[in-house]
Design an enzyme around this catalytic site. Structure first.
Site, PDB file in Angstrom:
ATOM      1  N   SER A 122      65.753  41.626   6.770  1.00  0.00           N
ATOM      2  CA  SER A 122      67.138  42.084   6.833  1.00  0.00           C
ATOM      3  C   SER A 122      68.099  40.914   6.781  1.00  0.00           C
ATOM      4  O   SER A 122      69.300  41.120   6.716  1.00  0.00           O
ATOM      5  CB  SER A 122      67.355  42.904   8.103  1.00  0.00           C
ATOM      6  OG  SER A 122      66.910  42.177   9.217  1.00  0.00           O
ATOM      7  N   HIS A 143      65.306  45.564   0.727  1.00  0.00           N
ATOM      8  CA  HIS A 143      65.725  45.845   2.107  1.00  0.00           C
ATOM      9  C   HIS A 143      66.036  47.330   2.257  1.00  0.00           C
ATOM     10  O   HIS A 143      67.069  47.814   1.793  1.00  0.00           O
ATOM     11  CB  HIS A 143      66.955  44.969   2.422  1.00  0.00           C
ATOM     12  CG  HIS A 143      67.509  45.147   3.787  1.00  0.00           C
ATOM     13  ND1 HIS A 143      68.839  44.998   4.087  1.00  0.00           N
ATOM     14  CD2 HIS A 143      66.898  45.466   4.968  1.00  0.00           C
ATOM     15  CE1 HIS A 143      69.022  45.223   5.373  1.00  0.00           C
ATOM     16  NE2 HIS A 143      67.870  45.511   5.930  1.00  0.00           N
ATOM     17  N   GLU A 155      68.622  47.689  -0.650  1.00  0.00           N
ATOM     18  CA  GLU A 155      69.337  46.499  -1.113  1.00  0.00           C
ATOM     19  C   GLU A 155      68.304  45.586  -1.777  1.00  0.00           C
ATOM     20  O   GLU A 155      67.245  45.317  -1.197  1.00  0.00           O
ATOM     21  CB  GLU A 155      69.929  45.829   0.138  1.00  0.00           C
ATOM     22  CG  GLU A 155      71.131  45.005  -0.076  1.00  0.00           C
ATOM     23  CD  GLU A 155      71.719  44.524   1.259  1.00  0.00           C
ATOM     24  OE1 GLU A 155      71.024  44.528   2.299  1.00  0.00           O
ATOM     25  OE2 GLU A 155      72.890  44.147   1.236  1.00  0.00           O
ATOM     26  N   ASN A 193      73.983  43.758   6.199  1.00  0.00           N
ATOM     27  CA  ASN A 193      74.080  43.225   7.563  1.00  0.00           C
ATOM     28  C   ASN A 193      75.225  42.243   7.742  1.00  0.00           C
ATOM     29  O   ASN A 193      75.639  41.972   8.867  1.00  0.00           O
ATOM     30  CB  ASN A 193      72.747  42.616   7.980  1.00  0.00           C
ATOM     31  CG  ASN A 193      71.799  43.711   8.419  1.00  0.00           C
ATOM     32  OD1 ASN A 193      72.237  44.709   8.988  1.00  0.00           O
ATOM     33  ND2 ASN A 193      70.523  43.547   8.153  1.00  0.00           N
TER      34      ASN A 193
HETATM   35  N1  3HC Z   1      62.028  61.896   9.000  1.00  0.00           N
HETATM   36  C1  3HC Z   1      62.290  63.204   8.825  1.00  0.00           C
HETATM   37  N2  3HC Z   1      63.314  63.832   9.417  1.00  0.00           N
HETATM   38  C2  3HC Z   1      64.106  63.091  10.234  1.00  0.00           C
HETATM   39  C3  3HC Z   1      63.895  61.709  10.450  1.00  0.00           C
HETATM   40  C4  3HC Z   1      62.791  61.104   9.803  1.00  0.00           C
HETATM   41  N3  3HC Z   1      62.500  59.812   9.943  1.00  0.00           N
HETATM   42  N4  3HC Z   1      64.851  61.261  11.302  1.00  0.00           N
HETATM   43  C5  3HC Z   1      65.642  62.300  11.606  1.00  0.00           C
HETATM   44  N5  3HC Z   1      65.187  63.393  10.948  1.00  0.00           N
HETATM   45  C6  3HC Z   1      65.747  64.746  10.996  1.00  0.00           C
HETATM   46  C7  3HC Z   1      66.064  65.161  12.397  1.00  0.00           C
HETATM   47  O1  3HC Z   1      64.898  65.607  13.048  1.00  0.00           O
HETATM   48  C8  3HC Z   1      67.043  66.286  12.159  1.00  0.00           C
HETATM   49  O2  3HC Z   1      66.345  67.467  11.827  1.00  0.00           O
HETATM   50  P1  3HC Z   1      66.896  68.895  12.311  1.00  0.00           P
HETATM   51  O3  3HC Z   1      68.196  69.068  11.594  1.00  0.00           O
HETATM   52  O4  3HC Z   1      65.839  69.836  11.836  1.00  0.00           O
HETATM   53  O5  3HC Z   1      67.024  68.807  13.782  1.00  0.00           O
HETATM   54  C9  3HC Z   1      67.800  65.819  10.918  1.00  0.00           C
HETATM   55  O6  3HC Z   1      66.994  64.763  10.324  1.00  0.00           O
HETATM   56  C10 3HC Z   1      69.158  65.281  11.236  1.00  0.00           C
HETATM   57  O7  3HC Z   1      69.033  64.355  12.285  1.00  0.00           O
HETATM   58  P2  3HC Z   1      69.946  64.407  13.568  1.00  0.00           P
HETATM   59  O8  3HC Z   1      70.474  65.781  13.806  1.00  0.00           O
HETATM   60  O9  3HC Z   1      69.238  63.705  14.653  1.00  0.00           O
HETATM   61  O10 3HC Z   1      71.155  63.468  13.278  1.00  0.00           O
HETATM   62  P3  3HC Z   1      72.099  63.231  12.039  1.00  0.00           P
HETATM   63  O11 3HC Z   1      72.540  64.469  11.371  1.00  0.00           O
HETATM   64  O12 3HC Z   1      73.096  62.295  12.622  1.00  0.00           O
HETATM   65  O13 3HC Z   1      71.241  62.431  10.960  1.00  0.00           O
HETATM   66  C11 3HC Z   1      70.826  60.117  10.494  1.00  0.00           C
HETATM   67  C12 3HC Z   1      70.443  61.351  11.323  1.00  0.00           C
HETATM   68  C13 3HC Z   1      70.520  60.333   9.028  1.00  0.00           C
HETATM   69  C14 3HC Z   1      69.938  58.980  11.038  1.00  0.00           C
HETATM   70  C15 3HC Z   1      72.360  59.824  10.661  1.00  0.00           C
HETATM   71  O14 3HC Z   1      72.693  59.803  12.016  1.00  0.00           O
HETATM   72  C16 3HC Z   1      72.756  58.515  10.051  1.00  0.00           C
HETATM   73  O15 3HC Z   1      72.951  58.398   8.855  1.00  0.00           O
HETATM   74  N6  3HC Z   1      72.905  57.469  10.897  1.00  0.00           N
HETATM   75  C17 3HC Z   1      73.219  56.143  10.452  1.00  0.00           C
HETATM   76  C18 3HC Z   1      71.954  55.466  10.052  1.00  0.00           C
HETATM   77  C19 3HC Z   1      72.200  54.061   9.585  1.00  0.00           C
HETATM   78  O16 3HC Z   1      73.310  53.574   9.588  1.00  0.00           O
HETATM   79  N7  3HC Z   1      71.121  53.424   9.170  1.00  0.00           N
HETATM   80  C20 3HC Z   1      71.186  52.076   8.734  1.00  0.00           C
HETATM   81  C21 3HC Z   1      70.763  51.218   9.889  1.00  0.00           C
HETATM   82  S1  3HC Z   1      70.903  49.543   9.483  1.00  0.00           S
HETATM   83  C22 3HC Z   1      69.449  49.163   8.799  1.00  0.00           C
HETATM   84  O17 3HC Z   1      68.536  49.929   8.720  1.00  0.00           O
HETATM   85  C23 3HC Z   1      69.358  47.792   8.304  1.00  0.00           C
HETATM   86  C24 3HC Z   1      68.637  46.883   9.245  1.00  0.00           C
HETATM   87  O18 3HC Z   1      68.397  45.680   8.552  1.00  0.00           O
HETATM   88  C25 3HC Z   1      69.389  46.580  10.533  1.00  0.00           C
END
Ligand code: 3HC
Length: 287
Positions: A122, A143, A155, A193
């Site tokens: 990352s 990434h 990325e 990041n």
């Molecule tokens: N596989 C399958 N289903 C999944 C899952 C997975 N890994 N994770 C969550 N789900 C499902 C949940 O179980 C839920 O199902 P349901 O509707 O049947 O209950 C559905 O997806 C929606 O999840 P939630 O209701 O918990 O929450 P959201 O609607 O908020 O969606 C999210 C979840 C997509 C993670 C959303 O919150 C989001 O986009 N968050 C931001 C994530 C983000 O910014 N990621 C980048 C992080 S930075 C990074 O990775 C880089 C690193 O280098 C730091």
């Protein structure tokens, strides 16, 4: 449709990112091997993959065949030599430079000359990782974002010596996973990041200085900016140790004091409050 020339993909590291990457490779039809030195991490990864594909299948997002391939088709190993006949290796080990350099030196020795070696780092320089091998033209950054099965972005970062053929194969490969690749240059933190972690860091300063509680900061960003998660919830989800490591890379690599890690972030990491994975960060998590 899989990409010609890529039949077998090995993923090194069975943590959150590695298991997600292995899952999407398998559901997209690639022969997939998941490698980790820790057998328990592999067992945990298998459970996570099973839960995720079962959920995605129940929602009609993946086919029966894709689910079955991810449930039964992923090979696992605790030995890096299981990557020897892979066409593509994606390294997703812990974000530790010395460890990654060692893994790349080992992969370079084990894999055939044309194998593409990608890293999910990352923030660590792709050019430096590539320099640990004798094939820097075949080394590239890919990434992925967490949670990998749901997030559309990958990325893509070329190192100084990455050739065009490697870049175009990886662009095609990530598209074959149903993802959207975006190219970023090899500078600390790339694009994602460089922007995300300073935003989270600033949110932590707001808490430290009493500008707002974690709940207030997160609510402002969710309801005011339509972010799906507030920055502190996201920090807990990514891992506070990961956020701190990225801030330190930005600070060292760009030499600008605006990237200094918030003292509260450093203190929470020292206290072992790493977020969701440790059960406590800005919020408390019960299983
Ligand atoms: N596989 C399958 N289903 C999944 C899952 C997975 N890994 N994770 C969550 N789900 C499902 C949940 O179980 C839920 O199902 P349901 O509707 O049947 O209950 C559905 O997806 C929606 O999840 P939630 O209701 O918990 O929450 P959201 O609607 O908020 O969606 C999210 C979840 C997509 C993670 C959303 O919150 C989001 O986009 N968050 C931001 C994530 C983000 O910014 N990621 C980048 C992080 S930075 C990074 O990775 C880089 C690193 O280098 C730091």
């Amino acid at each position: 449709m899989t990409v010609p020339g890529i039949e077998h993909v090995a993923v090194v590291g069975a943590g959150t990112m590695g298991n997600g990457i292995a899952q999407v490779c398998a559901t997209s039809g690639y022969r997939t091997t998941l490698i980790d030195v820790n057998a328990e991490a592999i067992e945990r990864a298998k459970k996570t993959i099973a839960q995720s594909v079962t959920k995605l299948h129940s929602k009609g997002k993946i086919s029966d065949e894709a689910r079955d391939h991810a449930l039964k088709g992923i090979q696992t190993s605790t030995d890096l030599s299981a990557a020897a006949d892979a066409d593509l290796v994606i390294e997703a080990a812990t974000e530790n430079k010395a460890l990654k350099l060692q893994i790349f030196a080992d992969l370079d020795r084990l894999c055939h000359a044309n194998t593409i070696l990608a890293t999910n780092t990352s923030s660590i320089s792709i050019t430096e990782i590539a320099a640990a091998t004798k094939r820097p033209q075949h080394v590239i950054g890919a990434h992925f974002m967490n949670p990998v099965p749901l997030m559309a972005l990958v990325e893509i970062i070329r190192g100084y010596n990455t050739n065009h053929a490697t870049l175009s194969t990886i662009l095609e490969f990530t598209q074959s996973l149903g993802k959207t690749p975006v190219e970023a240059a090899d500078y600390p933190g790339f694009i994602s990041n460089r922007i995300l972690c300073p935003m989270i860091n600033e949110a932590i300063y707001c808490v430290m200085e009493g500008v707002g509680t974690p709940e207030a900061v997160d609510t402002v960003m969710r309801l005011g900016m339509n972010h799906p998660m507030g920055p502190l919830t996201l920090a807990d989800f990514v891992g506070l140790d990961v956020v701190l490591a990225v801030m330190d890379v930005l600070y060292e690599g760009l030499g600008d004091p605006k990237y200094r890690a918030c003292p509260l972030l450093r203190k929470m990491v020292a206290a072992g409050h790493l977020g969701k994975k440790s059960g406590r960060g800005f919020y408390v998590y019960n299983e």
